[in-house]
Write an enzyme that holds these catalytic residues in place. Sequence first.
Site, short mmCIF file in Angstrom:
data_model
loop_
_atom_site.label_atom_id
_atom_site.label_comp_id
_atom_site.label_asym_id
_atom_site.label_seq_id
_atom_site.Cartn_x
_atom_site.Cartn_y
_atom_site.Cartn_z
N GLY A 265 34.59 2.20 32.03
CA GLY A 265 33.45 1.92 31.17
C GLY A 265 33.16 2.98 30.12
O GLY A 265 34.08 3.53 29.49
N ARG B 219 34.55 9.43 41.94
CA ARG B 219 34.64 9.43 43.40
C ARG B 219 35.93 8.81 43.90
O ARG B 219 36.58 9.35 44.79
CB ARG B 219 33.45 8.66 44.00
CG ARG B 219 32.11 9.30 43.82
CD ARG B 219 31.03 8.44 44.44
NE ARG B 219 30.95 7.13 43.81
CZ ARG B 219 30.14 6.15 44.20
NH1 ARG B 219 29.35 6.33 45.25
NH2 ARG B 219 30.11 4.99 43.55
N TYR C 196 15.96 1.46 38.47
CA TYR C 196 16.82 1.96 37.39
C TYR C 196 16.03 2.49 36.20
O TYR C 196 16.24 3.62 35.75
CB TYR C 196 17.77 0.85 36.93
CG TYR C 196 18.70 1.28 35.82
CD1 TYR C 196 19.72 2.18 36.07
CD2 TYR C 196 18.54 0.79 34.53
CE1 TYR C 196 20.58 2.58 35.05
CE2 TYR C 196 19.39 1.18 33.51
CZ TYR C 196 20.41 2.09 33.77
OH TYR C 196 21.24 2.49 32.76
N LYS D 193 15.73 6.58 34.67
CA LYS D 193 16.13 7.11 33.36
C LYS D 193 14.96 7.83 32.68
O LYS D 193 15.17 8.82 31.96
CB LYS D 193 16.66 5.98 32.48
CG LYS D 193 17.98 5.40 32.98
CD LYS D 193 19.08 6.45 33.08
CE LYS D 193 20.42 5.85 33.44
NZ LYS D 193 21.51 6.85 33.50
N VAL E 289 25.68 -2.08 26.66
CA VAL E 289 27.14 -2.12 26.66
C VAL E 289 27.65 -3.04 27.77
O VAL E 289 27.12 -3.06 28.88
CB VAL E 289 27.70 -0.69 26.87
CG1 VAL E 289 29.22 -0.72 26.96
CG2 VAL E 289 27.26 0.21 25.73
N THR F 258 29.53 -3.61 30.62
CA THR F 258 30.24 -2.92 31.70
C THR F 258 29.89 -3.62 33.01
O THR F 258 29.02 -4.50 33.05
CB THR F 258 29.81 -1.44 31.81
OG1 THR F 258 28.45 -1.37 32.25
CG2 THR F 258 29.95 -0.72 30.46
N ASP F 259 30.54 -3.20 34.09
CA ASP F 259 30.22 -3.82 35.37
C ASP F 259 28.82 -3.44 35.84
O ASP F 259 28.27 -4.07 36.75
CB ASP F 259 31.27 -3.47 36.43
CG ASP F 259 31.44 -1.98 36.66
OD1 ASP F 259 30.71 -1.18 36.04
OD2 ASP F 259 32.31 -1.61 37.47
#
Length: 243
Positions: free
Chosen positions: A15, A36, A166, A170, A199, A201-202
């Site tokens: 990503g 990771r 989430y 932030k 964006v 992304t997953d």
Amino acid sequence: MGTTKTALVTGANKGIGYEIAAGLGALGYCVGVGARDRSRRDEAVTRLRDAGVDAFGVPLDVTDDDSVAAAADLVAERVGHLDALVNNAGITGGWAQQPTTVDLDVIRTVVETNVLGVVRVTNAVLPLVRRSPSPRIVNVSSGVGSLTRQSGPDRETTTGPIAVAYSPSKTFLNAVTLQYVRELAGTGILVNCACPGYVATDLNGFRGVRTPAEGAATPIRLATLPDGGPTGGFFEDAGVVPW
């Protein structure tokens, strides 16, 4: 200390993080790919090297003290200093986060990665950052962390779904960033937040409207600011993001 520019990017196996690593590598940086998962990390390093980037893998779980300490030691041994630290690793905890029904463990888990993970990594590698003549720290935030945007008249259409883990994580990250700015004032270390935009992304099920490369543009710009550039700011491609 060598003359090669160096960087560490967390969550860099895919990503936006991968594109940040690729972009910095294209500018001549030697890039540590923090991630990771061993197989994904190795695959990312191989792809970057095939593209001509001087990349190396950094096993890194930002939620684990021992992992972060080991990563700092590896980076110190491999490159000796860091010109840029990009704290990109992050999780959402899922998008169905209504404040009245959320599992508190979800909030704890998200904050552990998105906020405490940034503090953990930053503090571990700060001695390496201090060795750079032009050090930069970039924390990848989000527009949903903007209190102004969350509370504005268009909040239902411009700030995405309710995400009580989430989005506030932030906001928390932004506040923590400003505390680093205050402590590091006068050191030459420029510390800023970057909003990559929405964006694909997953992280969001690939619903975003921007490419990872587009999302990486502002973090890369902030990671390569000239001396005397801004510090303590929150930026996106279009300019300043309101707090």
